[in-house]
Write a protein that holds these residues in place. Sequence first.
Motif, PDB file in Angstrom:
ATOM      1  N   UNK A   1      75.708 101.296   8.672  1.00 28.83           N
ATOM      2  CA  UNK A   1      75.526 100.666  10.073  1.00 28.83           C
ATOM      3  C   UNK A   1      76.072  99.285  10.543  1.00 28.83           C
ATOM      4  N   UNK A   2      76.843  98.858   9.215  1.00 33.40           N
ATOM      5  CA  UNK A   2      77.729  97.731   9.665  1.00 33.40           C
ATOM      6  C   UNK A   2      76.918  96.475   8.995  1.00 33.40           C
TER       7      UNK A   2
ATOM      8  N   UNK B   1      80.557 112.248   8.656  1.00 32.12           N
ATOM      9  CA  UNK B   1      80.488 110.991   8.836  1.00 32.12           C
ATOM     10  C   UNK B   1      81.075 110.252   7.480  1.00 32.12           C
ATOM     11  N   UNK B   2      80.758 110.691   6.264  1.00 38.06           N
ATOM     12  CA  UNK B   2      81.387 110.035   5.079  1.00 38.06           C
ATOM     13  C   UNK B   2      82.646 109.959   5.230  1.00 38.06           C
ATOM     14  N   UNK B   3      83.397 111.109   5.515  1.00 41.28           N
ATOM     15  CA  UNK B   3      85.095 111.184   5.741  1.00 41.28           C
ATOM     16  C   UNK B   3      85.577 110.483   6.640  1.00 41.28           C
ATOM     17  N   UNK B   4      84.955 110.243   7.766  1.00 42.12           N
ATOM     18  CA  UNK B   4      85.566 109.484   9.005  1.00 42.12           C
ATOM     19  C   UNK B   4      85.182 108.052   8.613  1.00 42.12           C
ATOM     20  N   UNK B   5      84.226 107.692   7.889  1.00 44.12           N
ATOM     21  CA  UNK B   5      83.958 106.479   7.561  1.00 44.12           C
ATOM     22  C   UNK B   5      85.135 106.089   6.342  1.00 44.12           C
ATOM     23  N   UNK B   6      85.353 107.025   5.392  1.00 41.08           N
ATOM     24  CA  UNK B   6      86.351 106.709   4.471  1.00 41.08           C
ATOM     25  C   UNK B   6      87.649 106.482   5.088  1.00 41.08           C
TER      26      UNK B   6
ATOM     27  N   UNK C   1      83.149  98.068   7.909  1.00 38.31           N
ATOM     28  CA  UNK C   1      83.344  99.459   8.206  1.00 38.31           C
ATOM     29  C   UNK C   1      81.993 100.080   8.248  1.00 38.31           C
ATOM     30  N   UNK C   2      81.338 100.777   9.594  1.00 33.77           N
ATOM     31  CA  UNK C   2      80.109 101.424   9.477  1.00 33.77           C
ATOM     32  C   UNK C   2      80.337 102.872   9.697  1.00 33.77           C
ATOM     33  N   UNK C   3      79.735 103.889   8.952  1.00 36.92           N
ATOM     34  CA  UNK C   3      80.071 105.079   9.163  1.00 36.92           C
ATOM     35  C   UNK C   3      79.581 105.567  10.471  1.00 36.92           C
ATOM     36  N   UNK C   4      78.480 104.975  11.200  1.00 38.60           N
ATOM     37  CA  UNK C   4      77.778 105.202  12.466  1.00 38.60           C
ATOM     38  C   UNK C   4      79.213 105.036  13.519  1.00 38.60           C
ATOM     39  N   UNK C   5      79.608 103.791  13.370  1.00 39.14           N
ATOM     40  CA  UNK C   5      80.807 103.426  14.304  1.00 39.14           C
ATOM     41  C   UNK C   5      82.083 104.423  14.178  1.00 39.14           C
ATOM     42  N   UNK C   6      82.423 104.884  12.886  1.00 44.16           N
ATOM     43  CA  UNK C   6      83.478 105.760  12.609  1.00 44.16           C
ATOM     44  C   UNK C   6      83.134 106.934  13.185  1.00 44.16           C
ATOM     45  N   UNK C   7      82.152 107.512  12.913  1.00 48.06           N
ATOM     46  CA  UNK C   7      81.734 109.064  13.481  1.00 48.06           C
ATOM     47  C   UNK C   7      81.682 108.926  15.097  1.00 48.06           C
ATOM     48  N   UNK C   8      81.152 107.939  15.606  1.00 50.60           N
ATOM     49  CA  UNK C   8      81.048 107.845  17.060  1.00 50.60           C
ATOM     50  C   UNK C   8      82.608 107.617  17.885  1.00 50.60           C
ATOM     51  N   UNK C   9      83.434 107.186  16.904  1.00 56.39           N
ATOM     52  CA  UNK C   9      84.819 106.911  17.392  1.00 56.39           C
ATOM     53  C   UNK C   9      85.613 108.139  17.199  1.00 56.39           C
ATOM     54  N   UNK C  10      85.033 109.150  16.352  1.00 56.65           N
ATOM     55  CA  UNK C  10      85.783 110.160  16.321  1.00 56.65           C
ATOM     56  C   UNK C  10      85.278 111.527  17.363  1.00 56.65           C
ATOM     57  N   UNK C  11      84.655 110.960  18.335  1.00 57.20           N
ATOM     58  CA  UNK C  11      83.783 111.880  19.396  1.00 57.20           C
ATOM     59  C   UNK C  11      84.532 111.483  20.589  1.00 57.20           C
ATOM     60  N   UNK C  12      85.943 111.351  20.848  1.00 60.30           N
ATOM     61  CA  UNK C  12      86.378 110.751  22.351  1.00 60.30           C
ATOM     62  C   UNK C  12      85.964 111.508  23.680  1.00 60.30           C
ATOM     63  N   UNK C  13      86.007 112.862  23.371  1.00 64.25           N
ATOM     64  CA  UNK C  13      85.611 113.559  24.527  1.00 64.25           C
ATOM     65  C   UNK C  13      84.054 113.316  24.982  1.00 64.25           C
ATOM     66  N   UNK C  14      83.183 113.126  24.166  1.00 65.14           N
ATOM     67  CA  UNK C  14      81.849 112.774  24.256  1.00 65.14           C
ATOM     68  C   UNK C  14      81.620 111.343  25.042  1.00 65.14           C
TER      69      UNK C  14
ATOM     70  N   UNK D   1      73.534 110.029   9.648  1.00 59.95           N
ATOM     71  CA  UNK D   1      74.603 109.480  10.698  1.00 59.95           C
ATOM     72  C   UNK D   1      74.958 110.557  11.598  1.00 59.95           C
ATOM     73  N   UNK D   2      75.150 112.105  11.397  1.00 59.72           N
ATOM     74  CA  UNK D   2      75.305 113.083  12.229  1.00 59.72           C
ATOM     75  C   UNK D   2      74.080 113.060  13.121  1.00 59.72           C
ATOM     76  N   UNK D   3      72.934 112.793  12.649  1.00 63.09           N
ATOM     77  CA  UNK D   3      71.974 112.908  13.698  1.00 63.09           C
ATOM     78  C   UNK D   3      71.873 111.788  14.617  1.00 63.09           C
ATOM     79  N   UNK D   4      72.018 110.529  14.125  1.00 67.21           N
ATOM     80  CA  UNK D   4      72.103 109.397  15.002  1.00 67.21           C
ATOM     81  C   UNK D   4      73.424 109.265  15.741  1.00 67.21           C
ATOM     82  N   UNK D   5      74.266 109.986  15.566  1.00 67.13           N
ATOM     83  CA  UNK D   5      75.691 109.599  16.456  1.00 67.13           C
ATOM     84  C   UNK D   5      75.647 110.624  17.764  1.00 67.13           C
TER      85      UNK D   5
END
Length: 382
Positions: free
Chosen positions: A128-129, A169-174, A199-212, A144-148
């Motif tokens: 979470x940064x 979440x791990x892959x997006x964070x990496x 870099x936070x995994x939460x931030x990365x995964x949320x950023x990987x969801x542009x349509x949402x 992170x999948x659950x919280x994002x």
Amino acid sequence: MTKDRKPLDGIRVLDFTRVLAGPYATALMADLGADVIKVEAPGGDEYRHIGPFRDGESALFQTANRGKRSIVLDLRSSNDLALARDLAGRADVVVENFRPGVMAKLGLDAASLQAANPGLVYASVSGFGQGGPHAARPAYDIIVQAMSGLMDLTGEPAGQPTMVGEAMADVAGGLFAAWGIMVALFDRSRTGQGRVVDLALFDALLSMMPSAGARVLVCDADPARSGNRHALSAPFGVYPAAQGHFAVAVLNDRLFTAFCAVIGQPALRDDPRMASDESRRAHEPVLAEAIAAWAEGLTAAQAVAALSAAGVPASELASAREAWRSDQAQARGLSSPVDHPVLGQVSLPEQPVHFSGSPRGMRRAAPGLNEHGAEIRAELGM
């Protein structure tokens, strides 16, 4: 350009990470020629002890730590801690994924290391940064999948929320950690100064969801699960054939005209309910019924062949095994062989970007625990 030079040749990375997100980031760098020194506690990275196993070796550890060198350092030991600082003083990049505050207690925080090495790029990867209300919370991919919101968006509309079938979440964070490090190294080439990358995994995964994000932030909407159908477009999803399933993607009027012709329903093109992509999505059940009627006498392969011949994007559903073994994956060099002292020659994933003048392959396997300890100490004059 020197022929056969990898983009990160000459870059030294001191890697304090373990499990997946951090090791994935540094594995991408090792693929591109960086000298990644993996610092492990005496018991080794947890992934050494998590399956699947082959001949006693963790396949997960092999894929996430390919191309690195290993040294065991007990950071509770003053001698090993001094050695870690010495290594950081000679590194271009330090990457760590401890909980916020742990590295500061060891004197291995960014401020301490950059005071001695101003050009050092220091990357911290965490759930979470380094700041925010959840900074101290532990996080694994599923959390992170659950919280994002990703888990809530995955699954059938009337069913339960579903985990995505990979550690996204791990892959997006990496991936974003590696990207951030590259940006900082590029900036250093102009200024001579390193940067801190948080870099936070939460931030990365949320950023990987542009349509949402577009629906929430711009339209103040509340996205919901749409199963095997695209949330915004139609026909854009997975549909059944007499044998198997197939995916089809129709995103504009030209493709919709071709699609209607293929399924033998040209009148659908002039149906007022099908006048726009948004309207087609609102009436997707009508399209689903028409597709089912057309495909009930076809195999998935036949349906895909007919759609593809008309220029409509379509595909049969492949298993992970089929995808990795496919001619396309082989032609693109998405994996390459390495030699391992126990496993023999084994194929491992490789970062996906092709660089001119930079050959793929020619990598080494993941290291044994402390395999390069003596070698690295010798390089320091010890």
